[in-house]
Design a protein around this motif. Structure first.
Motif, PDB file in Angstrom:
ATOM      1  N   PRO A   1     -41.951 119.172 -22.915  1.00 26.83           N
ATOM      2  CA  PRO A   1     -40.502 118.674 -23.165  1.00 26.83           C
ATOM      3  C   PRO A   1     -40.373 117.391 -23.695  1.00 26.83           C
ATOM      4  CG  PRO A   1     -40.597 120.225 -21.217  1.00 26.83           C
ATOM      5  CD  PRO A   1     -42.009 119.939 -21.352  1.00 26.83           C
ATOM      6  N   GLU A   2     -41.039 116.442 -23.271  1.00 20.53           N
ATOM      7  CA  GLU A   2     -40.829 115.200 -23.312  1.00 20.53           C
ATOM      8  C   GLU A   2     -41.616 114.875 -24.562  1.00 20.53           C
ATOM      9  OE1 GLU A   2     -42.380 110.629 -21.882  1.00 20.53           O
ATOM     10  OE2 GLU A   2     -42.592 112.264 -20.511  1.00 20.53           O
ATOM     11  N   ARG A   3     -42.653 115.625 -24.969  1.00 20.37           N
ATOM     12  CA  ARG A   3     -43.519 115.391 -26.201  1.00 20.37           C
ATOM     13  C   ARG A   3     -42.718 115.996 -27.347  1.00 20.37           C
ATOM     14  NH1 ARG A   3     -46.650 113.537 -30.226  1.00 20.37           N
ATOM     15  NH2 ARG A   3     -48.052 115.023 -31.146  1.00 20.37           N
ATOM     16  N   ILE A   4     -41.829 117.291 -27.138  1.00 22.91           N
ATOM     17  CA  ILE A   4     -41.169 118.063 -28.161  1.00 22.91           C
ATOM     18  C   ILE A   4     -39.971 116.937 -28.545  1.00 22.91           C
ATOM     19  CG2 ILE A   4     -39.468 119.706 -28.571  1.00 22.91           C
ATOM     20  CD1 ILE A   4     -41.650 121.561 -26.788  1.00 22.91           C
ATOM     21  N   ALA A   5     -39.267 116.454 -27.427  1.00 18.64           N
ATOM     22  CA  ALA A   5     -38.349 115.639 -27.707  1.00 18.64           C
ATOM     23  C   ALA A   5     -38.549 114.444 -28.561  1.00 18.64           C
ATOM     24  CB  ALA A   5     -37.418 115.036 -26.389  1.00 18.64           C
ATOM     25  N   ALA A   6     -39.754 113.818 -28.240  1.00 22.61           N
ATOM     26  CA  ALA A   6     -40.081 112.748 -29.139  1.00 22.61           C
ATOM     27  C   ALA A   6     -40.623 113.144 -30.631  1.00 22.61           C
ATOM     28  CB  ALA A   6     -41.466 112.038 -28.158  1.00 22.61           C
ATOM     29  N   LEU A   7     -40.966 114.257 -30.698  1.00 20.94           N
ATOM     30  CA  LEU A   7     -41.313 114.707 -32.122  1.00 20.94           C
ATOM     31  C   LEU A   7     -40.084 114.987 -32.786  1.00 20.94           C
ATOM     32  CD1 LEU A   7     -44.182 117.066 -31.430  1.00 20.94           C
ATOM     33  CD2 LEU A   7     -44.503 115.190 -32.943  1.00 20.94           C
ATOM     34  N   GLU A   8     -39.119 115.493 -32.138  1.00 19.94           N
ATOM     35  CA  GLU A   8     -37.738 115.865 -32.948  1.00 19.94           C
ATOM     36  C   GLU A   8     -37.113 114.728 -33.261  1.00 19.94           C
ATOM     37  OE1 GLU A   8     -36.689 120.027 -30.780  1.00 19.94           O
ATOM     38  OE2 GLU A   8     -36.027 118.156 -29.785  1.00 19.94           O
ATOM     39  N   GLY A   9     -37.220 113.464 -32.507  1.00 20.18           N
ATOM     40  CA  GLY A   9     -36.556 112.181 -32.727  1.00 20.18           C
ATOM     41  C   GLY A   9     -37.378 111.676 -34.017  1.00 20.18           C
ATOM     42  N   GLU A  10     -38.771 111.754 -34.133  1.00 19.06           N
ATOM     43  CA  GLU A  10     -39.414 111.256 -35.000  1.00 19.06           C
ATOM     44  C   GLU A  10     -39.104 111.855 -36.434  1.00 19.06           C
ATOM     45  OE1 GLU A  10     -43.531 110.119 -34.777  1.00 19.06           O
ATOM     46  OE2 GLU A  10     -43.477 110.599 -32.642  1.00 19.06           O
ATOM     47  N   ILE A  11     -38.917 113.096 -36.528  1.00 16.22           N
ATOM     48  CA  ILE A  11     -38.558 113.964 -37.489  1.00 16.22           C
ATOM     49  C   ILE A  11     -37.209 113.552 -38.272  1.00 16.22           C
ATOM     50  CG2 ILE A  11     -38.178 116.504 -38.329  1.00 16.22           C
ATOM     51  CD1 ILE A  11     -40.413 117.155 -36.446  1.00 16.22           C
ATOM     52  N   GLU A  12     -36.199 113.701 -37.141  1.00 13.93           N
ATOM     53  CA  GLU A  12     -34.879 113.199 -37.386  1.00 13.93           C
ATOM     54  C   GLU A  12     -34.742 111.930 -38.182  1.00 13.93           C
ATOM     55  OE1 GLU A  12     -30.670 112.702 -35.505  1.00 13.93           O
ATOM     56  OE2 GLU A  12     -32.108 113.436 -34.385  1.00 13.93           O
ATOM     57  N   SER A  13     -35.642 111.109 -37.756  1.00 15.70           N
ATOM     58  CA  SER A  13     -35.707 109.674 -38.461  1.00 15.70           C
ATOM     59  C   SER A  13     -36.271 109.650 -39.831  1.00 15.70           C
ATOM     60  CB  SER A  13     -36.450 108.686 -37.355  1.00 15.70           C
ATOM     61  OG  SER A  13     -36.683 107.563 -38.149  1.00 15.70           O
ATOM     62  N   LEU A  14     -37.499 110.322 -39.861  1.00 20.55           N
ATOM     63  CA  LEU A  14     -38.046 110.712 -41.059  1.00 20.55           C
ATOM     64  C   LEU A  14     -37.179 111.304 -42.287  1.00 20.55           C
ATOM     65  CD1 LEU A  14     -41.818 111.442 -39.882  1.00 20.55           C
ATOM     66  CD2 LEU A  14     -41.046 109.157 -41.173  1.00 20.55           C
ATOM     67  N   GLN A  15     -36.414 112.468 -41.710  1.00 16.89           N
ATOM     68  CA  GLN A  15     -35.576 113.001 -42.624  1.00 16.89           C
ATOM     69  C   GLN A  15     -34.667 112.383 -43.011  1.00 16.89           C
ATOM     70  OE1 GLN A  15     -34.561 116.322 -40.116  1.00 16.89           O
ATOM     71  NE2 GLN A  15     -36.294 117.729 -41.051  1.00 16.89           N
ATOM     72  N   ALA A  16     -34.014 111.595 -42.195  1.00 15.86           N
ATOM     73  CA  ALA A  16     -32.813 110.385 -42.659  1.00 15.86           C
ATOM     74  C   ALA A  16     -33.645 109.472 -43.821  1.00 15.86           C
ATOM     75  CB  ALA A  16     -32.221 109.662 -41.443  1.00 15.86           C
ATOM     76  N   THR A  17     -34.718 109.063 -43.539  1.00 15.97           N
ATOM     77  CA  THR A  17     -35.294 108.316 -44.486  1.00 15.97           C
ATOM     78  C   THR A  17     -35.372 109.112 -45.841  1.00 15.97           C
ATOM     79  OG1 THR A  17     -36.324 107.008 -42.600  1.00 15.97           O
ATOM     80  CG2 THR A  17     -37.165 106.681 -45.136  1.00 15.97           C
TER      81      THR A  17
END
Length: 634
Positions: free
Chosen positions: A575-591
């Motif tokens: 779960p922690e790994r999934i949350a971290a990946l989702e955060g990275e993806i959200e940041s990259l998608q915003a970029t």
């Protein structure tokens, strides 16, 4: 300096140029997907880059000292060389000597030994032993027997050998033309991973959308002779392309409106013409010329499937069916399967597992050795052959399709054969050309035209997606989904299966056929694995650790089992790994969504897009692993 640059390249074969002042730059490390409709000239462009076709104008420049290699679309028909000889051929002079040394070293007569010593001396001068090590190393890396004759290998293994030949010289730029054709899914996955790790630049033509998504860092489209670059992922390219077409249509409509106004003005009475503005007249002439020079985007393929009378509700039923050729081991065994009218089945399995044999058994072309295959009533079958064997290469498209007919009836409406072929994007001129000069995509479209010109309530398609452009592929998908009859598809195109089929039949190579609800990704989610993907069993370090950590097969009844300590830790951390990946993806998608993103340096754009694609894949894998462990834990 760019690795490869095309400046003002022009090439014309027919009424419209294939390349019209085309421009392209490829930098080191890029993975560029070359897209375009069938017949636009993608394969010709690769030949221009390779120097096999000389353009009418413009320049093609490869960076000084850079090495270029190609993985061709067509496989060799009857190459009797060993795989070692084929790969060694990447080094022209030294390769011939290495191949000769390899052959002579297996012979013991005096003449061979004498010649062996001569060859050995030449190789030492040319640093041949280093190249010999490279050839043997890449063959070992790709799992290829160096003494196997190329012609005896399957299409997938031949393509693997040709890729080894392309990569052994460590090219700076690798060109690939439809690299996934004739590969099964595990081979495609292996190819994807190999190319992702390749440090050089790629320029590839492919119809496989999943393959493009996995690899491309940039998309270049060949459209009406122009090369248009999209510094974007494939999905982002689709969005940008749709907006570009809408804007082009708006601008053309506005231009045509102004042209009509000026034409109306010039046609006014004599008095108006005496006082007309000559500057305005010259502007009108320029507008007329601009309109005449405009190359309209070719129409979309437009076809429908001719429905025959409905088949019986039961299409075919197999009970404990076994099939084998002669005295050989069974290819299909213990087959229990019921196909009802309207089912849409996808067959997947590694090459050689018996998919085509299974289809022939279900169609009644083959008799089971044991058990029973009962065929339903009122069956009308249309078959799409992946080898395009039903086309006569010496006849033209019209002759191949018409078979003496002047009109074709589609769902109660008659069409002239030439008009029908135009629905499949064949102009009258092209329809009268012999099939032997057709591209792979044109042959595929002609096969579809022939297939759909006859009434059918059962469609059998063997690798229908090979060589089709994406737009035609999407139309085929929609027609198959809307088709009221039964569809049986053999395909290694993962996205095509997901979009079309309702059930998946998996052949694991043992003769067993297992049925899964849904398409390819559904099969994966239900635990589907190809035999070649299963890791080889490892020897346990100790009996205790083997018992503690070795995974056990889940009982067929779906019961849970206790997780080992190692798997528990993995489950707790996911779960922690999934949350971290989702955060990275959200940041990259915003970029990426920032309107100024694509104005940044090309290297930065490419790295960001690649990072986004990688994180999305990692998230998908993490989610699947979490669901798998949750299910195991009960």
């Amino acid at each position: 300096m760019p690795l490869l640059s095309l400046e003002g390249v022009s090439l014309a074969y027919g009424l419209h140029p294939l390349l019209d002042d085309a421009r392209l730059i490829i930098e080191r490390g890029e993975r560029v997907s070359l897209l375009g409709r069938n017949g636009e000239g993608k394969s010709t462009l690769l030949k221009v880059i390779l120097g096999e076709v000389i353009p009418d104008g413009g320049t093609v420049r490869l960076e000084d000292g850079a090495v270029m290699a190609v993985l061709p679309q067509m496989l060799p028909s009857d190459d009797q060389r060993t795989t070692y000889e084929v790969v060694a051929d990447a080094f022209p002079e030294t390769g011939l000597l290495l191949a000769e040394f390899h052959t002579l070293s297996q012979q013991a007569d005096e003449a061979s030994l004498k010649r062996l010593m001569q060859v050995q001396e030449k190789l030492e001068v040319l640093d041949g032993w280093r190249l010999d090590q490279k050839v043997n190393a890449i063959l070992a890396q790709f799992g290829v027997d160096p003494d196997q004759v190329l012609a005896t290998l399957s299409g997938g293994w031949q393509r693997r050998v040709l890729l080894a030949k392309a990569l052994v010289a460590e090219p700076d730029l690798l060109l690939l033309d439809e690299p996934t054709n004739h590969l099964d899914v595990p081979a495609i996955a292996w190819l994807e991973e190999t190319l992702r790790q390749y440090p050089g630049a790629l320029l590839f033509v492919s119809h496989d959308r999943a393959f493009i998504r996995r690899l491309a860092t940039r998309v270049v489209e060949l459209d009406r002779g122009q090369l248009v670059s999209f510094a974007a992922t494939y999905d982002r390219y689709l969005e940008l392309k749709e907006k570009a077409l809408e804007e082009e249509e708006r601008q053309n409509a506005e231009f045509d409106r102004r042209l009509r106004q000026e034409e109306a003005w010039i046609r006014q009475g004599i008095k108006a013409r005496r006082t007309r503005n000559m500057g305005r007249v010259r502007a009108l002439k320029a507008m007329r010329e601009e309109r005449r020079q405009r190359r309209e985007r070719g129409g979309n393929a437009s076809f429908a499937i001719e429905d025959a009378a409905r088949s019986g509700k039961l299409v075919v039923e197999a009970k404990n069916a076994v099939f084998a050729y002669g005295d050989q081991d069974p290819i299909i065994q213990d087959l229990n399967l019921t196909i009802m009218r309207g089912d849409k089945l996808g067959l997947i399995g590694e090459n050689g597992t018996g998919k085509t044999t299974l289809v022939r058994l279900l169609l009644g072309d083959l008799e089971p050795r044991e058990g029973q295959v009962r065929l339903g009533t009122n069956r009308s079958v249309a078959y799409f052959d992946q080898l395009r064997g039903e086309l006569d290469p010496e006849q033209n498209a019209l002759e191949n399709l018409a078979e003496g007919r002047e009109f074709i009836e589609i769902n109660g409406q008659q069409k002239h054969v030439l008009g029908y072929l135009q629905d499949f994007l064949f102009s009258p001129e092209r329809a009268r050309s012999p099939v032997r000069v057709f591209s792979g995509g044109e042959r595929a479209r002609l096969m579809l035209a022939k297939l759909f010109s006859k009434p059918a309530n059962i469609l059998v398609l063997d690798e229908p997606t090979n060589d089709l452009d994406v737009e035609t592929l999407e139309l085929l998908e929609s027609q198959l989904v809307a088709f009221n009859g039964t569809v049986i598809v053999i395909s290694h195109d993962r996205e095509f299966l997901d979009n079309v089929v309702t059930d998946t039949l998996f052949l694991d190579g043992s003769g067993r056929v297992r049925t899964y609800v849904g398409g390819y990704e559904d099969w994966r989610r239900q635990g589907g694995v190809f035999p070649s993907e299963r890791p080889a069993p490892e020897k346990p370090r100790a009996e205790v650790s083997a018992k503690a950590e070795a995974p056990k097969a889940k009982p067929s009844g779906g019961g849970s089992r206790k997780l080992s300590y190692k798997l528990k830790l993995e489950l707790e951390g996911l779960p922690e790994r999934i949350a971290a990946l989702e955060g990275e993806i959200e940041s990259l998608q915003a970029t990426v969504s920032d309107t100024a993103f694509y104005a940044r340096p090309h290297d930065e754009v490419s790295k960001t897009l690649e990072a986004l694609a990688t994180r999305e894949q990692e998230l998908e894998q993490a989610m699947e692993r979490w669901m798998e462990l949750e299910e195991m834990a009960g």
